[in-house]
Design an enzyme around this catalytic site. Sequence first.
Site, PDB file in Angstrom:
ATOM      1  N   LYS A 454       0.840  -1.194   0.000  1.00  0.00           N
ATOM      2  CA  LYS A 454       0.000   0.000   0.000  1.00  0.00           C
ATOM      3  C   LYS A 454       0.881   1.252   0.000  1.00  0.00           C
ATOM      4  O   LYS A 454       2.039   1.210   0.436  1.00  0.00           O
ATOM      5  CB  LYS A 454      -0.896   0.023   1.249  1.00  0.00           C
ATOM      6  CG  LYS A 454      -1.961  -1.050   1.323  1.00  0.00           C
ATOM      7  CD  LYS A 454      -2.727  -0.940   2.628  1.00  0.00           C
ATOM      8  CE  LYS A 454      -3.788  -2.018   2.755  1.00  0.00           C
ATOM      9  NZ  LYS A 454      -4.913  -1.808   1.823  1.00  0.00           N
ATOM     10  N   ARG A 528     -10.367 -11.439   1.811  1.00  0.00           N
ATOM     11  CA  ARG A 528     -11.291 -12.450   1.264  1.00  0.00           C
ATOM     12  C   ARG A 528     -10.699 -13.855   1.342  1.00  0.00           C
ATOM     13  O   ARG A 528     -11.444 -14.843   1.362  1.00  0.00           O
ATOM     14  CB  ARG A 528     -11.676 -12.073  -0.164  1.00  0.00           C
ATOM     15  CG  ARG A 528     -10.558 -11.992  -1.161  1.00  0.00           C
ATOM     16  CD  ARG A 528     -10.890 -11.153  -2.369  1.00  0.00           C
ATOM     17  NE  ARG A 528     -10.915  -9.728  -2.041  1.00  0.00           N
ATOM     18  CZ  ARG A 528     -11.222  -8.771  -2.911  1.00  0.00           C
ATOM     19  NH1 ARG A 528     -11.540  -9.081  -4.163  1.00  0.00           N
ATOM     20  NH2 ARG A 528     -11.220  -7.516  -2.552  1.00  0.00           N
TER      21      ARG A 528
END
Length: 683
Positions: A454, A528
């Site tokens: 990130k 996920r």
Amino acid sequence: MGTPKWMTGKILCKTGADLVNATDPELIKFIGEIYYGLFRGGKIRQCGLGGRRSKFTIFPHMVKKLNTGLHVMIIMFLCVAICFSLVSFGFCILNAIKVPYRAIKGPAGVCLWNFLAGGFVVLAITSFMAAVKLHHLTERIANFRENVFQFVVLEERFEDCFWICVASATAHAVNLLLIAISGINFPKIKPKTEEGLVLGVYSSEKDDGAAQFTSAGDAFDRLVSGKLRELLSLCGPPLKKGKMRIFHGLHQDFPSVVVVGLGKKNAGVNDQENWNEGKENIRSAVAVGCRQIQDLEIPCVEVDPCGDAQSAAEGAVLGLHEYNELKQKKKPIVTPQLHGSAESEGWQKGVIYAEGQNLARYLMEAPANYITPIKFAEHIEQKLRSFSNVKVHIRPESWITTEQMGAFLSVAKGSTEPPIFLEIHYLGAANTSDSPLVFVGKGVTFDSGGISLKPSSGMDAMRADMGGAATICSAIVTAAALNLPVNIIGLAPLCENMPSGKANKPGDVVRAKNGKTIQVDNTDAEGRLLLADALCYAHNFNARAIVNAATLTGAMDVALGSAATGVFTNSSWLWTHLYEASILTGDRVWRMPLFEHYTKQVTDCPLADVSNIGKYSRAGGACTAAAFLKEFVTASHWAHLDIAGVMSNKDEVPYLRKGMAGRPTRTLVEFAARLSQDSHNAK
């Protein structure tokens, strides 16, 4: 002095002349005979002396050292008198600060309390008088050898003092018995603390109309002879919703009184806003008032229930919360209390709801080096330790490997912090074998993005990427505190997502618990992967419904912002319960599409059964993430809550300070409460 000698019982009584002229051996013999008669016979004897008859009593240890013994008794009586006086004084202090009125309910209890105070005063005075009488007696018999006659005559006074002592002890015993029978719980003596008061006022139907107080506001205004209403009308235009004014010196019990605007009196469910506007107004207004009291450094605030004590309690407790665990300079702690006792049950319920959300806020706000996977699990275990109907299992990495949770392990292997699978069983239903509600929460305690790193700007906020786990665990803690009659299972896969030589690489393929292979095209789409294995494991429990929560996608923040949690579900029944719960809590949800259109974008994968991102990358990112999760769900009642948009609060929710929001904990609790009352068993 020619009166003949005579005897009564075993005691030899002589005339005054005989005593005065007696030799030492005769006097010693006389005293010995008195001793023998009194204590061998077991009765008080009488004898005549110089034409008088006098009743007297002598203690054995005072026969030879009477003067010393009497002085000891004087000191004893004086100490007892002082003790009784202090106890009585303490009762008076307690009575003055109203502690007994809270400890003993009803007028009878108050009368009993004051009676005890008066009784101790009487005992103190009685003990003091006994000491005085004994003092006078010692003065008169100071010259014991030369004036034995006076000693014998004055024994009547000595006996009076003895019975005064007996009476005092008896009265004290009766008081103790009375206390024991009445079952009084004596409160701890605490100094009277300064208190603030928050009162509500409704908006007038007319622009120039007079303020309309709540029932508590009206009562207080009458108490101060209408001064509150008068001052409020003089200090400017009518009070608007969410605004406040503060007044000082109106009442001695409440040096500072904050009046807050509640908006319209009859505000209810707003269909346009999808929440109960009246409840939200109360939460916001009370939070503003309590923070003002905190700014004044007043340690306690009483809060007007404003017609809905639960909402008032939520506003107070949520509004005062701030994470300052690691700061040396902290804001003063303010304890909110209900003003009055009419809605105490609702108030307590609101406090529990708010404390549940504050627990989630605490976990999300804490630095990642303080809340590691194992520390997270231990903190939740500690919170649930006092509940006998809750079992907490902290599953280690070896267990995760045995369960073949390959997707979860692939994310965890990039960090030196070992992964943890937290499993909570709350058995609140009458039948513990009833199908449970299963909560699943993403628990990435820090998300760097992995190899797909990130940007550094804002990365610190990724300490809250375990918000899903924090909210579902806090919801279970709250359900246990409320003793909800429903079975709940909580599942939280906990790990860090870090870059390293062992971390997932873009293009890697991993295998989930159900056997499906997953192509990891973006290591920053790691949540996920955790949820895929946890959802597969959730199907082992014959769940009534499965609800997972996760700060899953930035796309959800783009779509809804902080206004609502996005809900993807395959069950209209489940959606209805979640939606209705959110209207009450004000922590809203909004239904998002779960179309086959999005499923095709994640199943069209060159290397594996499914890709962890959609083939069109950012397009519909929140929807493709939900479609990915759907591939690991076979239950007919499943909902995915994407809480990325509501993870933090700037100033959008007025009763939450800036920082991590802990949303939607209260909605999950309310949902579980509604489910526990629903007679329809989902099939």
